[in-house]
Design an enzyme around this catalytic site. Structure first.
Site, short mmCIF file in Angstrom:
data_model
loop_
_atom_site.label_atom_id
_atom_site.label_comp_id
_atom_site.label_asym_id
_atom_site.label_seq_id
_atom_site.Cartn_x
_atom_site.Cartn_y
_atom_site.Cartn_z
CG HIS A 70 58.96 39.36 -3.91
ND1 HIS A 70 59.38 38.18 -3.36
CD2 HIS A 70 59.99 40.22 -3.76
CE1 HIS A 70 60.60 38.32 -2.87
NE2 HIS A 70 60.99 39.55 -3.10
CG PHE A 71 60.90 38.00 -7.83
CD1 PHE A 71 61.38 39.29 -7.93
CD2 PHE A 71 61.33 37.20 -6.78
CE1 PHE A 71 62.32 39.77 -7.02
CE2 PHE A 71 62.26 37.68 -5.87
CZ PHE A 71 62.75 38.97 -5.98
#
Length: 171
Positions: A70-71
């Site tokens: 993420h991410f």
């Protein structure tokens, strides 16, 4: 239990195993979902509403599991994990008060995100200030919470609600 005012990581793991407040009572999630490393202060008095509070810290390391997904290329701690930490602390407080039952997050009022936790952050601080604890068929804690990254306020949540129930989550 209300005599102890701080908890280290090993004690939090004991809570996650169901050993701190007794069988069938409040538990924290086990890592990696446990979102703090220590509870630095807990009290039945004081806080923003003078009805009790809890404070905790989380040491941020660049290899934490959520940064990898993420991410990709832009690692950020998911906001929902910070919110979950506030619910975790609310439930812990109810167990610390000696209230019986298993905890469950029920709702929150308003949530505001003003910043992010990235791998460069060293420490996150959490605070939960209680407005009310209701004791009936269900024990209900209502509180406001906040989160800071390296001392800067980044999250605020109002009317966090956590309940303790003697009924099992498994139907």
């Amino acid at each position: 239990m209300a005599g102890k005012s701080s908890y280290d990581y090993e004690e939090l793991l004991a809570c996650a195993r169901g050993e701190l407040f007794g069988e069938g009572n409040a538990q924290l999630p086990y890592p990696p979902m446990l979102m703090f490393d220590r509870i630095t202060e807990i009290s039945e008095t004081g806080g923003a509403f003078d009805k009790g509070f809890i404070r905790a810290e989380f040491d941020i390391k660049p290899d934490l599991w959520f940064f990898a997904c993420h991410f990709i290329g832009n690692p950020i701690m998911p906001g929902c994990l910070g919110l979950d930490a506030l619910w975790q602390l609310t439930g812990f407080y109810l167990g610390w008060l000696g209230e019986p039952g298993k905890g469950m997050a029920l709702s929150t009022g308003e949530v505001k995100f003003k910043g992010m936790v990235t791998p460069s952050v060293k420490k996150v601080e959490y605070g939960v200030d209680f407005k009310r604890v209701m004791r009936g068929r269900l024990v209900l804690g209502i509180a406001d919470g906040w989160m800071k990254a390296d001392g800067e306020p980044i999250y605020a949540a109002t009317d966090l609600k956590v309940g303790l129930s003697k009924q099992s989550a498994v139907a």
